[in-house]
Design a protein around this motif. Structure first.
Motif, PDB file in Angstrom:
ATOM      1  N   LEU A   1     -24.789  -9.760   5.816  1.00 14.70           N
ATOM      2  CA  LEU A   1     -24.151 -10.931   6.417  1.00 14.70           C
ATOM      3  C   LEU A   1     -23.018 -11.453   5.533  1.00 14.70           C
ATOM      4  N   ILE A   2     -23.280 -11.525   4.230  1.00 14.63           N
ATOM      5  CA  ILE A   2     -22.259 -12.023   3.305  1.00 14.63           C
ATOM      6  C   ILE A   2     -21.050 -11.092   3.301  1.00 14.63           C
ATOM      7  N   GLU A   3     -21.297  -9.796   3.371  1.00 11.51           N
ATOM      8  CA  GLU A   3     -20.194  -8.839   3.419  1.00 11.51           C
ATOM      9  C   GLU A   3     -19.341  -9.056   4.661  1.00 11.51           C
ATOM     10  N   ARG A   4     -19.990  -9.293   5.809  1.00 10.89           N
ATOM     11  CA  ARG A   4     -19.250  -9.552   7.046  1.00 10.89           C
ATOM     12  C   ARG A   4     -18.460 -10.849   6.943  1.00 10.89           C
ATOM     13  N   LEU A   5     -19.082 -11.864   6.351  1.00  5.79           N
ATOM     14  CA  LEU A   5     -18.386 -13.135   6.182  1.00  5.79           C
ATOM     15  C   LEU A   5     -17.179 -12.971   5.265  1.00  5.79           C
ATOM     16  N   GLY A   6     -17.341 -12.208   4.213  1.00  4.47           N
ATOM     17  CA  GLY A   6     -16.257 -11.997   3.268  1.00  4.47           C
ATOM     18  C   GLY A   6     -15.085 -11.241   3.861  1.00  4.47           C
TER      19      GLY A   6
ATOM     20  N   ALA B   1     -21.709 -19.313  -0.657  1.00 10.52           N
ATOM     21  CA  ALA B   1     -21.075 -18.105  -1.202  1.00 10.52           C
ATOM     22  C   ALA B   1     -19.601 -18.336  -1.507  1.00 10.52           C
ATOM     23  N   GLY B   2     -19.111 -19.549  -1.214  1.00  9.83           N
ATOM     24  CA  GLY B   2     -17.708 -19.846  -1.466  1.00  9.83           C
ATOM     25  C   GLY B   2     -16.776 -19.166  -0.488  1.00  9.83           C
ATOM     26  N   LEU B   3     -17.257 -18.956   0.748  1.00 13.63           N
ATOM     27  CA  LEU B   3     -16.474 -18.265   1.764  1.00 13.63           C
ATOM     28  C   LEU B   3     -16.157 -19.220   2.919  1.00 13.63           C
TER      29      LEU B   3
ATOM     30  N   SER C   1     -28.240 -12.926 -10.213  1.00 10.36           N
ATOM     31  CA  SER C   1     -28.500 -11.489 -10.292  1.00 10.36           C
ATOM     32  C   SER C   1     -27.232 -10.653 -10.212  1.00 10.36           C
ATOM     33  N   GLY C   2     -26.121 -11.309  -9.918  1.00 12.05           N
ATOM     34  CA  GLY C   2     -24.875 -10.575  -9.767  1.00 12.05           C
ATOM     35  C   GLY C   2     -24.703  -9.930  -8.415  1.00 12.05           C
ATOM     36  N   THR C   3     -25.714 -10.107  -7.527  1.00 11.35           N
ATOM     37  CA  THR C   3     -25.656  -9.495  -6.211  1.00 11.35           C
ATOM     38  C   THR C   3     -24.500 -10.044  -5.391  1.00 11.35           C
ATOM     39  N   LEU C   4     -24.225 -11.332  -5.537  1.00  7.43           N
ATOM     40  CA  LEU C   4     -23.162 -11.954  -4.758  1.00  7.43           C
ATOM     41  C   LEU C   4     -21.814 -11.323  -5.073  1.00  7.43           C
TER      42      LEU C   4
ATOM     43  N   MET D   1     -32.462 -21.955   1.072  1.00  6.65           N
ATOM     44  CA  MET D   1     -31.226 -21.183   1.022  1.00  6.65           C
ATOM     45  C   MET D   1     -30.473 -21.437  -0.273  1.00  6.65           C
ATOM     46  N   ASP D   2     -30.558 -22.665  -0.808  1.00 11.98           N
ATOM     47  CA  ASP D   2     -29.927 -22.939  -2.089  1.00 11.98           C
ATOM     48  C   ASP D   2     -30.552 -22.071  -3.184  1.00 11.98           C
ATOM     49  N   ARG D   3     -31.896 -21.960  -3.189  1.00 14.78           N
ATOM     50  CA  ARG D   3     -32.580 -21.109  -4.161  1.00 14.78           C
ATOM     51  C   ARG D   3     -32.167 -19.644  -3.981  1.00 14.78           C
ATOM     52  N   THR D   4     -32.067 -19.238  -2.714  1.00 15.33           N
ATOM     53  CA  THR D   4     -31.728 -17.847  -2.416  1.00 15.33           C
ATOM     54  C   THR D   4     -30.346 -17.497  -2.935  1.00 15.33           C
ATOM     55  N   MET D   5     -29.372 -18.337  -2.635  1.00 10.42           N
ATOM     56  CA  MET D   5     -28.008 -18.048  -3.052  1.00 10.42           C
ATOM     57  C   MET D   5     -27.849 -18.177  -4.563  1.00 10.42           C
ATOM     58  N   GLN D   6     -28.661 -19.037  -5.200  1.00 12.82           N
ATOM     59  CA  GLN D   6     -28.628 -19.118  -6.662  1.00 12.82           C
ATOM     60  C   GLN D   6     -29.105 -17.805  -7.257  1.00 12.82           C
TER      61      GLN D   6
END
Length: 341
Positions: free
Chosen positions: A187-192, A253-255, A334-337, A324-329
């Motif tokens: 999802l984040i990749e699509r948003l980006g 995610a800053g998107l 982890s550098g995944t973002l 979701m805040d915990r998830t995105m943190q």
């Protein structure tokens, strides 16, 4: 039942999102915890915690028999997931694998509880407004995953025995949380890329459940002795719209938050055309639009958890915003973002 020093918990699917959190929770509770995984190296961090890691596979009955030795509780999280591919590939793991696990666990004579993690995906792919467990599963399914999750539930309930196979079934909605390496990264990749579009208005509800809320439900399914043979819907309680869900991910995610949409009727037509074409061409990857993706992003998925609240004492502790805040943190830490944006 109350877990103690004489108990040993076996968790399947422990390299996945749900299984890893279940195993970690029981270990931190001081309960002897064992996991069975296809690739032990992928569970190295669990071994470092002190969790027993065994090599095994849902298609290998002998490895499951070894994993079940001296086990008093099984939490079955393993499954072949996805929305594309031959049904038999899903059936071998999700149904055949469950049957092998039931045989192995029941044969030990030590089993005191078996928690089967099913899915709200077993219900018909339509709009839901407060659907509860009185509605029967859709035994036609929309893909190999949903069909075989129904079949695996049927198998588990058929085999239920208060003594030999003391079963509880949990049906979580869309599980999100730290260590998700599949849905949210995509999802984040699509948003980006700027390619994300809502299907319909985006106001439809999502059947979200934060992973620690689901683990709480697992613990309650074990501790309550009067829920054997029962099935429970599990969500966060406060469901969020697709627009709130996607928008929150984008902001954290800053998107840019997506604004474009595709009429739902058009999306459904395109999904049918794409699925038909992809099958004719024998493609192994799912098309951009499919029945499963219409269900996830286009339908209203409001499921009632009153039974879990009443009979399990389930009270979701983590709201979506905090979860979701915990998830995105975790994604940031982890550098995944950085790898998906």
């Amino acid at each position: 039942m109350e877990l103690g020093c004489d108990d040993r918990v076996l968790v399947t699917g422990a390299t996945g999102l749900v299984g890893s959190h279940v195993a970690e929770r029981f270990h931190r509770m001081g309960i002897a915890t064992r996991v069975v995984v296809r690739e032990p190296a992928a569970a190295g961090w669990l071994a470092e915690l002190g969790i027993e890691v065994l090599s095994g596979d849902m298609t290998d009955g002998e490895s499951l028999a070894v994993a079940c030795e001296s086990v008093t509780v099984v939490v079955h999280c393993a499954a072949k997931v996805g929305d594309w591919g031959p049904v038999e590939d899903y059936r071998d793991v999700n149904v055949g694998g469950l049957e092998r696990l039931i045989d192995a666990a029941s044969a030990t004579g030590t089993l005191r509880r078996f928690v089967h993690i099913s899915s709200l995906g077993v219900y018909e792919a339509r709009d839901h407004h407060g659907t509860d467990e009185t509605e029967p599963p859709d035994r036609d399914g929309i893909d190999g995953y949903t069909l075989t999750k129904v079949e695996s539930e049927d198998l588990a309930l058929e085999r239920f025995d208060p003594q030999a196979f003391p079963l509880v079934v949990l049906r979580p909605g869309f599980v999100y949380g730290p260590r998700d390496r599949t849905v949210l990264p995509r999802l984040i990749e699509r948003l980006g890329s700027g390619g994300f579009k809502y299907l319909g208005t985006g106001d439809q509800l999502l059947n979200n459940v934060y992973v620690s809320n689901l683990v709480d439900a697992v613990c309650l399914a074990i501790s309550n002795d009067d829920v054997l043979g029962e099935v429970f819907n599990v969500t966060d309680g406060r469901l969020v719209s697709k627009r709130e869900f996607i928008g929150t991910i984008a902001r954290l995610a800053g998107l840019p938050e997506p604004t474009k949409s595709v009429p739902l009727g058009v999306a459904k037509t395109l999904a049918k055309l794409m699925e038909g074409t992809w099958k004719l061409l024998g493609k192994t990857e799912a098309p951009l639009l499919s029945g499963a993706r219409i269900k996830f992003l286009g339908l209203n998925l409001d499921f009632d958890i009153g039974k879990a609240r009443r009979d399990l004492g389930y009270d979701p502790a983590v709201d979506f915003a905090e979860g979701m805040d915990r998830t995105m943190q975790w994604f940031r830490d982890s550098g995944t973002l950085n790898t998906v944006t």
